[in-house]
Design an enzyme around this catalytic site. Structure first.
Site, mmCIF file in Angstrom:
data_model
loop_
_atom_site.group_PDB
_atom_site.id
_atom_site.type_symbol
_atom_site.label_atom_id
_atom_site.label_comp_id
_atom_site.label_asym_id
_atom_site.label_seq_id
_atom_site.Cartn_x
_atom_site.Cartn_y
_atom_site.Cartn_z
ATOM 1 N N HIS A 15 0.820 -1.213 0.000
ATOM 2 C CA HIS A 15 0.000 0.000 0.000
ATOM 3 C C HIS A 15 0.855 1.264 0.000
ATOM 4 C CE1 HIS A 15 0.954 0.925 4.184
ATOM 5 N NE2 HIS A 15 0.826 -0.377 4.429
ATOM 6 N N GLU A 54 -2.292 -6.917 7.698
ATOM 7 C CA GLU A 54 -0.986 -6.836 8.363
ATOM 8 C C GLU A 54 -1.015 -7.643 9.660
ATOM 9 O OE1 GLU A 54 2.146 -6.755 8.300
ATOM 10 O OE2 GLU A 54 2.487 -4.666 7.690
#
Length: 195
Positions: free
Chosen positions: A12, A85
């Site tokens: 990202h 994550e």
């Protein structure tokens, strides 16, 4: 073990916590202005890859990156909680990463999700994501990149900058190493990482 398919990976774009070197984990920090710009640059690379589908972490920083990359492509996007994550527990928002080296060796660290459990979660998510139409773009996180490298037998774990596209290629021969190529504009090889 991962299916032997080539795939693309995109970390990202930048967030304010990335900029401040704060551990984000599962905290849903949005992209900052630079992160939005980075995602737009990644879009130009992604446009030349012949992608057919996108698999994305369910956290907003990854979802927004995928949305920007997909703006002109119009590809099907599938969200996966399993590609989020790793949970850094009490280190959320902290700049203390002193425990990471021990964690990378599967050493016990109180609070965060263990590296072993994280890899198992990512493996499950990747197996599912790689059933999508190929070539697949995985939009996720720096920790996912570390988990993939360890799963694929990389002794040293390389860092991937925000909004850099990487191509993962399976072994050319039985028992051979996977190869990761970090792509820059054009796309032209920027760096090759081998196990």
């Amino acid at each position: 073990m991962l299916p032997h398919h080539s795939f693309y990976f995109l970390r990202h774009g930048e967030t304010d916590w990335n900029k401040a070197r704060r551990l984000q984990g599962l905290t849903d920090v949005p992209l900052n202005a630079r992160g939005e710009e980075q995602a737009a640059l990644a879009r130009t690379i992604a446009a030349g890859l012949g992608l057919k589908s996108i698999a994305v972490s369910s956290l907003s920083r990854a979802r927004r990156t995928a949305e920007i990359v997909n703006r002109d492509l119009g590809l099907p996007v599938t969200h996966y909680d399993t590609l989020r994550e790793f949970d850094v527990g009490p280190y959320e928002g902290s700049t203390d990463g002193s425990w990471l080296e021990h964690w990378f060796t599967d050493g016990a660290v109180e609070g965060p999700e263990s590296f072993s459990n994280f890899r198992q979660r990512i493996l499950g998510g990747m197996i599912e994501a790689l059933t999508l139409e190929h070539p697949v773009l995985i939009v996720a996180h720096g920790g996912v990149f570390w988990a993939l490298q360890r799963m694929l037998g990389f002794a040293e774990l390389a860092h991937i900058p925000n909004a850099v596209v990487a191509r993962f290629d399976p072994p050319a021969t039985v028992g051979g190493p996977w190869q990761i190529t970090l792509l820059s504009g054009a796309p032209s090889p920027q760096a090759v990482i081998t196990a």
